[in-house]
Design a protein around this motif. Structure first.
Motif, PDB file in Angstrom:
ATOM      1  N   SER A   4      24.727  54.328  17.827  1.00  0.00           N
ATOM      2  CA  SER A   4      26.435  54.526  18.469  1.00  0.00           C
ATOM      3  C   SER A   4      27.817  54.950  17.280  1.00  0.00           C
ATOM      4  N   LEU A   5      28.314  55.879  17.823  1.00  0.00           N
ATOM      5  CA  LEU A   5      28.927  56.769  16.684  1.00  0.00           C
ATOM      6  C   LEU A   5      30.406  56.602  17.589  1.00  0.00           C
ATOM      7  N   ALA A   6      30.777  56.175  18.719  1.00  0.00           N
ATOM      8  CA  ALA A   6      32.158  56.295  19.093  1.00  0.00           C
ATOM      9  C   ALA A   6      32.823  55.437  18.869  1.00  0.00           C
ATOM     10  N   GLN A   7      34.251  55.753  18.943  1.00  0.00           N
ATOM     11  CA  GLN A   7      34.808  54.167  18.952  1.00  0.00           C
ATOM     12  C   GLN A   7      36.152  54.476  19.047  1.00  0.00           C
ATOM     13  N   ALA A   8      36.506  52.685  19.494  1.00  0.00           N
ATOM     14  CA  ALA A   8      37.574  53.663  20.259  1.00  0.00           C
ATOM     15  C   ALA A   8      38.508  52.251  20.065  1.00  0.00           C
ATOM     16  N   GLU A   9      39.703  52.189  20.008  1.00  0.00           N
ATOM     17  CA  GLU A   9      40.624  50.569  19.924  1.00  0.00           C
ATOM     18  C   GLU A   9      41.305  50.978  20.389  1.00  0.00           C
TER      19      GLU A   9
ATOM     20  N   ASN B  37      56.691  38.469  19.758  1.00  0.00           N
ATOM     21  CA  ASN B  37      56.363  39.324  19.799  1.00  0.00           C
ATOM     22  C   ASN B  37      54.343  39.060  19.996  1.00  0.00           C
ATOM     23  N   SER B  38      53.277  39.475  20.273  1.00  0.00           N
ATOM     24  CA  SER B  38      52.239  39.286  20.759  1.00  0.00           C
ATOM     25  C   SER B  38      51.532  40.590  20.642  1.00  0.00           C
ATOM     26  N   TRP B  39      50.063  41.343  19.621  1.00  0.00           N
ATOM     27  CA  TRP B  39      49.478  42.811  20.006  1.00  0.00           C
ATOM     28  C   TRP B  39      48.549  42.649  20.095  1.00  0.00           C
ATOM     29  N   TYR B  40      47.897  42.412  21.553  1.00  0.00           N
ATOM     30  CA  TYR B  40      46.904  42.014  21.939  1.00  0.00           C
ATOM     31  C   TYR B  40      46.028  42.968  21.691  1.00  0.00           C
ATOM     32  N   TRP B  41      44.578  43.301  21.177  1.00  0.00           N
ATOM     33  CA  TRP B  41      43.714  44.281  20.992  1.00  0.00           C
ATOM     34  C   TRP B  41      41.679  44.063  21.030  1.00  0.00           C
ATOM     35  N   ALA B  42      41.602  45.682  21.249  1.00  0.00           N
ATOM     36  CA  ALA B  42      40.210  45.191  21.789  1.00  0.00           C
ATOM     37  C   ALA B  42      39.378  46.642  20.822  1.00  0.00           C
ATOM     38  N   PHE B  43      38.460  46.364  19.835  1.00  0.00           N
ATOM     39  CA  PHE B  43      37.627  47.440  19.715  1.00  0.00           C
ATOM     40  C   PHE B  43      36.704  47.912  20.057  1.00  0.00           C
ATOM     41  N   TYR B  44      36.046  48.760  20.251  1.00  0.00           N
ATOM     42  CA  TYR B  44      35.362  49.296  21.245  1.00  0.00           C
ATOM     43  C   TYR B  44      33.976  50.190  20.748  1.00  0.00           C
TER      44      TYR B  44
ATOM     45  N   TYR C 200      35.000  40.008  27.934  1.00  0.00           N
ATOM     46  CA  TYR C 200      35.093  41.760  27.512  1.00  0.00           C
ATOM     47  C   TYR C 200      33.934  42.095  28.142  1.00  0.00           C
ATOM     48  N   GLY C 201      34.022  41.489  28.981  1.00  0.00           N
ATOM     49  CA  GLY C 201      32.754  42.646  29.541  1.00  0.00           C
ATOM     50  C   GLY C 201      31.018  42.280  29.418  1.00  0.00           C
ATOM     51  N   GLY C 202      30.825  41.281  27.836  1.00  0.00           N
ATOM     52  CA  GLY C 202      30.111  40.731  27.416  1.00  0.00           C
ATOM     53  C   GLY C 202      30.453  40.845  26.777  1.00  0.00           C
TER      54      GLY C 202
ATOM     55  N   VAL D 233      33.140  45.378  20.751  1.00  0.00           N
ATOM     56  CA  VAL D 233      32.492  44.961  19.638  1.00  0.00           C
ATOM     57  C   VAL D 233      33.152  43.857  18.960  1.00  0.00           C
ATOM     58  N   LYS D 234      34.601  43.905  18.691  1.00  0.00           N
ATOM     59  CA  LYS D 234      35.410  42.907  18.158  1.00  0.00           C
ATOM     60  C   LYS D 234      36.910  43.052  18.811  1.00  0.00           C
TER      61      LYS D 234
END
Length: 307
Positions: A195-200, A230-237, A42-44, A255-256
């Motif tokens: 760090s305030l910005a968040q994205a999913e 069905n599979s839903w893959y996700w990442a939280f930034y 995940y980029g480390g 981060v998750k």
């Protein structure tokens, strides 16, 4: 107040004021007390935890000894006079930032016997030159790009979240950042950045299969079973900054991450449903969006002043 003390620099910026409590060094934390999570995918991801003893709210500055994205994501009181500072970092390896913790004079102990004190109108100390006050050498507002990863490089397994961490790690690794030029900074800079910005971001994959389990003599299917996966893959930034030596890049750190799968089986005879089964597991994703994408302040100081 009608009386007080005010010191300005050549740009008419406030250096010392008796109206506000100035920040002073409380402690230098050379290494984290724990690495709460680490992966090179995940980029480390490195989630680091530092601990400081401080009687008031601490303000952490950190160095960036590696060319990775960093950000303070949490400051938590432990209720016993200590605070945990959570810092996230992209990339791999075990070279971690030093953290310099500052707070107002109520938290510090003088290191010199002589100096200058400035008092507030309530009698408390606003500034004490004996306690190594914070000197800021630069600052700027930064904003992350709205999308950590605008496109995905390949597909993922739709059955039971079957793609491994190495595969999904490359899939969701952030690629986007905004660049800012910053000149005239010290050889060993330290940075304040919350760090305030968040994205999913998420991606859904589907596959199905249809089996005829019995046919009549004319080849008409009598008993049929249909399978759906069905599979839903996700990442939280979270937002992070990177020091290039001549400027700041504002980008993202995973981060998750996780995946949720759903399996359904439907049985029928001559087109009439006779039952079925289903199953699901895994963690559902957050909403697919970007939050708190406002300008965040980066302050820069000279860490060598406090070594």
């Amino acid at each position: 107040m009608t009386h007080g003390f005010l010191a300005l620099n050549n740009n008419n910026q406030v250096l010392v004021s008796s109206d506000t409590r100035n920040l002073h060094l409380v402690a230098k934390l050379s290494s984290p007390i724990a690495v709460d999570y680490a992966t090179d995918y995940y980029g480390g991801i490195r989630i680091l935890r530092y601990r400081v003893t401080c009687s008031v709210y601490p303000v952490p500055f950190f160095t960036m000894p590696t060319a990775d994205f960093h950000g303070v994501t949490r400051i938590t009181s432990n209720g016993d006079g200590t605070w945990d500072i959570e810092l996230v970092r992209s990339g791999g390896g075990s070279t971690y930032p030093e953290v310099y913790v500052f707070a107002d004079p109520r938290a510090g102990n003088p290191t010199d016997t002589h100096g200058m004190q400035v008092y507030r109108d309530d009698g408390s100390v606003a500034f004490d030159s004996r306690m190594r006050p914070l000197a800021v050498s630069g600052g700027l507002p930064v904003v992350q790009p709205s999308n950590p990863r605008p496109s995905f490089p390949y597909g993922l397994n739709a059955q039971y979240c079957g793609s491994d961490e190495a595969t999904t790690g490359g899939f969701f690794a952030p690629t986007e950042y905004n660049s800012y030029s910053v000149g005239g900074q010290p050889t060993k800079p330290m940075f304040f950045y919350s760090s305030l910005a968040q994205a999913e971001r998420e991606a859904q994959y589907h596959t199905s299969d249809d089996d005829c389990l019995g046919s009549d003599k004319f080849g008409v299917c009598i008993t049929r079973t249909t399978y759906d996966w069905n599979s839903w893959y996700w990442a939280f930034y979270r937002g992070g900054i990177k020091w290039t030596g001549s400027g700041i890049q504002a980008g993202w750190v995973v981060v998750k991450f996780g995946c949720h799968w759903l399996y359904e089986q439907d049985d029928s005879m001559l087109g009439i449903g006779t039952g079925g089964s289903s199953g699901s597991s895994g963690t559902w994703p957050y909403s697919n969006e970007t939050l708190n994408l406002d300008a965040s302040t980066v302050l820069i100081g000279d860490a060598s002043r406090y070594d």
